[in-house]
Design a protein around this motif. Structure first.
Motif, short mmCIF file in Angstrom:
data_model
loop_
_atom_site.label_atom_id
_atom_site.label_comp_id
_atom_site.label_asym_id
_atom_site.label_seq_id
_atom_site.Cartn_x
_atom_site.Cartn_y
_atom_site.Cartn_z
N PHE A 1 76.37 -53.85 44.67
CA PHE A 1 75.55 -52.64 44.51
C PHE A 1 76.41 -51.56 43.87
N GLU A 2 75.99 -51.07 42.73
CA GLU A 2 76.72 -50.02 42.01
C GLU A 2 76.32 -48.67 42.58
N SER A 3 77.23 -48.01 43.30
CA SER A 3 76.93 -46.73 43.91
C SER A 3 77.43 -45.59 43.05
N PHE A 4 76.52 -44.71 42.65
CA PHE A 4 76.91 -43.53 41.87
C PHE A 4 77.46 -42.44 42.79
N LYS A 5 77.03 -42.42 44.03
CA LYS A 5 77.56 -41.46 44.98
C LYS A 5 79.03 -41.76 45.29
N ASP B 1 57.98 -64.72 68.15
CA ASP B 1 57.07 -63.59 68.24
C ASP B 1 57.53 -62.54 69.24
N ARG B 2 58.85 -62.41 69.39
CA ARG B 2 59.42 -61.39 70.27
C ARG B 2 59.73 -60.10 69.50
N MET B 3 59.63 -60.15 68.19
CA MET B 3 59.80 -58.98 67.34
C MET B 3 59.14 -59.28 66.00
N PRO B 4 58.82 -58.26 65.21
CA PRO B 4 58.26 -58.54 63.89
C PRO B 4 59.32 -59.11 62.96
N GLU B 5 58.89 -59.85 61.95
CA GLU B 5 59.83 -60.25 60.91
C GLU B 5 60.40 -58.99 60.26
N ALA B 6 61.68 -59.05 59.90
CA ALA B 6 62.36 -57.85 59.41
C ALA B 6 63.26 -58.19 58.23
N ILE B 7 63.58 -57.17 57.45
CA ILE B 7 64.56 -57.28 56.37
C ILE B 7 65.87 -56.68 56.89
N VAL B 8 66.96 -57.36 56.60
CA VAL B 8 68.27 -56.89 57.04
C VAL B 8 69.14 -56.64 55.81
N VAL B 9 69.79 -55.49 55.76
CA VAL B 9 70.75 -55.21 54.69
C VAL B 9 72.08 -54.86 55.35
N GLY B 10 73.14 -55.53 54.91
CA GLY B 10 74.46 -55.32 55.50
C GLY B 10 75.47 -54.85 54.48
N ILE B 11 76.27 -53.86 54.82
CA ILE B 11 77.29 -53.31 53.93
C ILE B 11 78.65 -53.84 54.38
N HIS B 12 79.33 -54.55 53.49
CA HIS B 12 80.63 -55.14 53.81
C HIS B 12 81.72 -54.07 53.69
N GLN B 13 82.59 -54.02 54.72
CA GLN B 13 83.59 -52.95 54.77
C GLN B 13 84.96 -53.44 55.23
N TYR C 1 77.75 -41.42 53.62
CA TYR C 1 76.50 -40.98 54.25
C TYR C 1 75.39 -40.86 53.20
N GLU C 2 75.71 -40.23 52.07
CA GLU C 2 74.74 -40.08 50.99
C GLU C 2 74.41 -41.41 50.34
N PHE C 3 75.39 -42.28 50.24
CA PHE C 3 75.16 -43.62 49.68
C PHE C 3 74.07 -44.34 50.47
N LEU C 4 74.16 -44.32 51.79
CA LEU C 4 73.14 -44.97 52.60
C LEU C 4 71.80 -44.24 52.50
N GLY C 5 71.84 -42.91 52.63
CA GLY C 5 70.62 -42.15 52.74
C GLY C 5 69.88 -41.88 51.45
N TYR D 1 66.44 -47.36 47.69
CA TYR D 1 66.28 -48.55 46.85
C TYR D 1 65.51 -49.64 47.58
N MET D 2 65.86 -49.89 48.84
CA MET D 2 65.16 -50.91 49.62
C MET D 2 63.69 -50.52 49.79
N ALA D 3 63.43 -49.23 50.03
CA ALA D 3 62.07 -48.78 50.29
C ALA D 3 61.18 -48.86 49.05
N THR D 4 61.76 -48.68 47.88
CA THR D 4 60.97 -48.72 46.65
C THR D 4 60.87 -50.13 46.06
#
Length: 380
Positions: free
Chosen positions: A25-29, A76-88, A115-119, A125-128
């Protein structure tokens, strides 16, 4: 160029058959290229909405979180979800990303950029690009767990749920977290997970736990889980599964224990319990959940046990909507009329039920027995 790069990353993810994909992921922040891993449900669809789980320390936590999402959603103990992980892990980036000023306890310049990179980059990006539900969870460990707390400082947090595993607390965080949890006007799930072994932050964590426990707000769901046998390395494996249980309890099918302690003992109409449960799921996660057959049968049993025959009518209407091809809706409607003393309406409803598909314990023979009994009693 930025939009093209993000679009390319999205296309690579969606065109791959793999559920897990690692990309750059190319971060401009940050003015850096960051390794990011994604998990998508096997049957991902643009017609559905999925909670987003953001995982820091992805080198350690991503696989644990994904395993829990797959296991719990499959049951069925939780809804299906998308997971995004940042390697550090490389070059110990986790400490640079999440560093804070010792005097103020606030993020350093690099911390502010992360903080700005995530927010402003990764989450938007994930939401759009994908079908993301309003519900978002943050998962962090050690120094990255502390970083999640900074998102409580906004008037409206990006995240509805925090999983804070053995946090290394910034200056004054033991006071600031309770203050912010008390002030926020939104539903927040906050999981604090610690090992019992001594640590530099243990007394401050226990102080924070005491302060949060004293907050009385319906919108705050706080969980403190302490594990005697865990150490600082193993605590993540101990705690993540329990945290998911805590957060997604409302999503699970009604259990026998819940039936006995919450439904049968309630003074409210039985159907209200089911209606409130599914309204809460929709409000919390941002999408409707199809009503479980298990839950309908639990409410039906409670109606009979408590002799709450009025609740059978809205339950019948719900069954006609959720299971329209089956006899369940008309059968429950018929019993409603039977119990309140309207045999003619009961007879007609049982006849309609007889013409429809069987489901669970409801059979045509059972409906026929009811019809024959009404004929014998009233001569229809």
């Amino acid at each position: 160029m930025k939009k093209s790069l993000l679009l390319l990353i999205g296309l690579i993810c969606l065109n791959s058959n793999a559920q897990v994909k690692k990309e750059i992921f190319e971060s401009f922040k940050l003015q850096e290229r960051r390794d990011v891993s994604y998990y998508f449900p096997e049957d991902y669809s643009d017609d559905e909405l999925y909670p987003l789980i953001v995982v820091l320390d992805a080198d350690y936590l991503f696989d644990l979180v994904v395993a829990n999402v797959k296991f719990q959603s499959r049951l069925d103990r939780m809804p299906e979800a998308i997971v995004v992980g940042i390697h550090q892990a490389e070059n110990d980036l986790r400490w640079e990303d999440c560093d804070y000023d010792e005097a103020s306890g606030l993020p350093t310049e690099k911390g502010k950029m992360f903080y700005e990179f995530l927010g402003t980059e990764l989450i938007p990006y994930m939401a759009t690009t994908y079908k993301i539900a309003p519900f978002k969870m943050f998962v962090g460990y050690d120094i990255t767990a502390n970083f999640g707390n900074f998102y409580l400082f906004k008037d409206n947090s990006f995240f509805n749920s925090f999983v804070s595993i053995s946090p290394v607390l910034a200056t004054e965080m033991e006071n600031r977290v309770p203050e912010r949890l008390s002030a926020l006007d939104q539903t927040i799930f906050y999981n604090l997970i610690v090992e019992k072994a001594p640590s530099d932050d243990r007394q401050r964590i226990l102080q924070m736990n005491h302060s949060i426990n004293s907050i009385k707000k319906e919108s705050l769901h706080y969980f403190f889980d302490e594990y005697e046998e865990a150490d600082h390395e193993s605590i993540a494996a101990y705690g993540i599964s329990k945290a998911f249980d805590n957060v997604f309890k409302i999503y699970r099918p009604i259990t026998p224990e819940e039936y006995k302690t919450e439904i049968v003992t309630s003074e409210e109409p039985v159907f209200d319990y089911l209606e409130n449960r599914y309204n809460t799921i929709e409000d919390l996660f941002g999408f409707e959940k199809q009503v479980e057959l298990n839950d309908i049968m639990a409410i039906y049993a409670a109606c009979l046990k408590k002799q709450d025959y009025e609740s059978l009518k809205p339950l019948a209407d719900l069954c006609k909507k959720e299971f329209p091809e089956t006899m369940m809706g008309f059968y429950f409607e018929a019993e409603h009329y039977e119990f309140i003393g309207e045999p003619k309406k009961a007879f007609k409803a049982f006849e309609k039920a007889f013409q429809m598909e069987e489901i669970d314990f409801l059979t045509k023979d059972l409906a026929l027995d009811k019809i024959d009994a009404l004929k014998a009693d009233f001569g229809y």
